[in-house]
Write a protein that holds these residues in place. Sequence first.
Motif, short mmCIF file in Angstrom:
data_model
loop_
_atom_site.label_atom_id
_atom_site.label_comp_id
_atom_site.label_asym_id
_atom_site.label_seq_id
_atom_site.Cartn_x
_atom_site.Cartn_y
_atom_site.Cartn_z
N ILE A 123 -22.82 44.06 -8.01
CA ILE A 123 -23.90 42.32 -7.56
C ILE A 123 -22.67 41.16 -8.33
O ILE A 123 -22.79 39.89 -7.94
N ALA A 124 -23.26 41.59 -9.43
CA ALA A 124 -22.80 40.05 -10.38
C ALA A 124 -21.72 39.72 -10.44
O ALA A 124 -21.10 38.45 -10.57
N ALA A 125 -20.34 40.66 -10.08
CA ALA A 125 -19.36 40.26 -9.97
C ALA A 125 -18.98 38.71 -8.93
O ALA A 125 -18.57 38.37 -9.18
N HIS A 126 -19.41 38.60 -7.81
CA HIS A 126 -19.64 37.81 -6.83
C HIS A 126 -18.04 38.14 -6.05
O HIS A 126 -17.41 37.36 -5.66
N VAL A 127 -17.58 39.18 -5.76
CA VAL A 127 -16.39 39.54 -5.56
C VAL A 127 -16.19 40.54 -4.54
O VAL A 127 -17.58 41.81 -4.85
N PRO A 128 -15.81 41.78 -3.46
CA PRO A 128 -15.87 42.61 -3.11
C PRO A 128 -15.98 43.92 -3.69
O PRO A 128 -15.55 43.72 -4.58
N GLY A 129 -16.93 44.67 -3.39
CA GLY A 129 -16.97 46.52 -4.26
C GLY A 129 -15.90 46.66 -4.28
O GLY A 129 -15.68 46.90 -5.48
N THR A 130 -15.24 46.79 -3.94
CA THR A 130 -14.00 47.60 -4.25
C THR A 130 -13.11 46.94 -5.39
O THR A 130 -13.03 47.36 -6.10
N THR A 131 -13.11 45.67 -5.06
CA THR A 131 -12.33 44.92 -6.57
C THR A 131 -13.59 44.96 -7.98
O THR A 131 -12.89 44.55 -8.50
N ALA A 132 -14.83 44.53 -7.71
CA ALA A 132 -15.39 44.81 -8.97
C ALA A 132 -15.46 46.00 -8.90
O ALA A 132 -15.19 46.27 -10.66
N LEU A 133 -15.14 47.51 -8.15
CA LEU A 133 -14.84 48.99 -9.26
C LEU A 133 -13.86 48.89 -9.70
O LEU A 133 -13.82 49.18 -11.15
N ARG A 134 -12.97 48.02 -9.55
CA ARG A 134 -12.09 48.65 -10.02
C ARG A 134 -12.15 47.55 -11.17
O ARG A 134 -11.05 47.88 -12.69
#
Length: 314
Positions: free
Chosen positions: A253-264
């Motif tokens: 959530i803190a990354a402020h990008v789509p979940g898949t992008t954040a996990l990568r």
Amino acid sequence: MTAAEPTADVFYDTQPTVLLIGDRPSDLEAAADAIARAGMRTIGTVPLAEGATALAMRSGPDIVMLEATDVPPAVAERCLTAIDALVRDRDIDVVVTAGEADTDTIAATLFGPNVQHLCNPQLIDRITALQFAGGARGMRLHDSSRDADDRLRRLNDEVARFADTLARLAGDGGGRPRFGGQVRDTSRGFRAERMDSVATIDANVVRDTIRSRRMRAAHFPPDLFADPAWDMLLDLFAAELEGRQVSVSSLCIAAHVPGTTALRWIGSMVEAGLFERYADPADRRRAFISLAPAARAGMEGYFDAIRRAGLLPA
């Protein structure tokens, strides 16, 4: 036999093979479609409860595609732990799909350089992830595969850039190894001592920095300034100063990008030695992320530098 037939046989034999594991018919159908469109071959489809057994009985596959949306935490812990042990031992690439609510449960069990996490993916997300995995075998099937390779290289370069920048901010000179542009070229020699100045850094100052970044969205398109690595570094640093732990889902959530992008990004930052992942001692079905010593020292060095430059309140 015509001249075309041997070529067809060779192509079939060199297709990456995928074992598809999951329970929900709609997810399995979407995954099978993505596998076919990626130019790969499904060698079996099995329920989650039978996934480890099916995997243990096969000499392959090249890739495991795991559909894990809405899997109960207790089931995930039991089934995915066994699958994780097998894919690690046999160096098999994994593409795992889940919903946002499943992020912590899945990341607590399946995580590492051979695992790609997809959050509520579209068809193209599944295809791209499969071709990332297939790329490890030298696959170049479609233009989208080349695009995926380019995106991965850019991500590697960005993480390497952050690693070198944090090293400089932490005063990490003197001949210590650099990252050289590839995330997988990490070195545990990339360390720095904790600076005394951390005691003078106020968590509120870090939170103010985060809030000022978010205020830009009121005046410009949010994705114009997308910088997930920096957003996650700030969030983890603020949480550390506050004495709080940060879950994988919270960091996404803190990354402020789509979940898949954040996990990568999280996976790459862990692999690069900038983030550390550890299990919740009270609940093994949840994982936390923290700053590694090198990243912590770099953040301390950054805030110390801007304070000395007069850019922070006295």
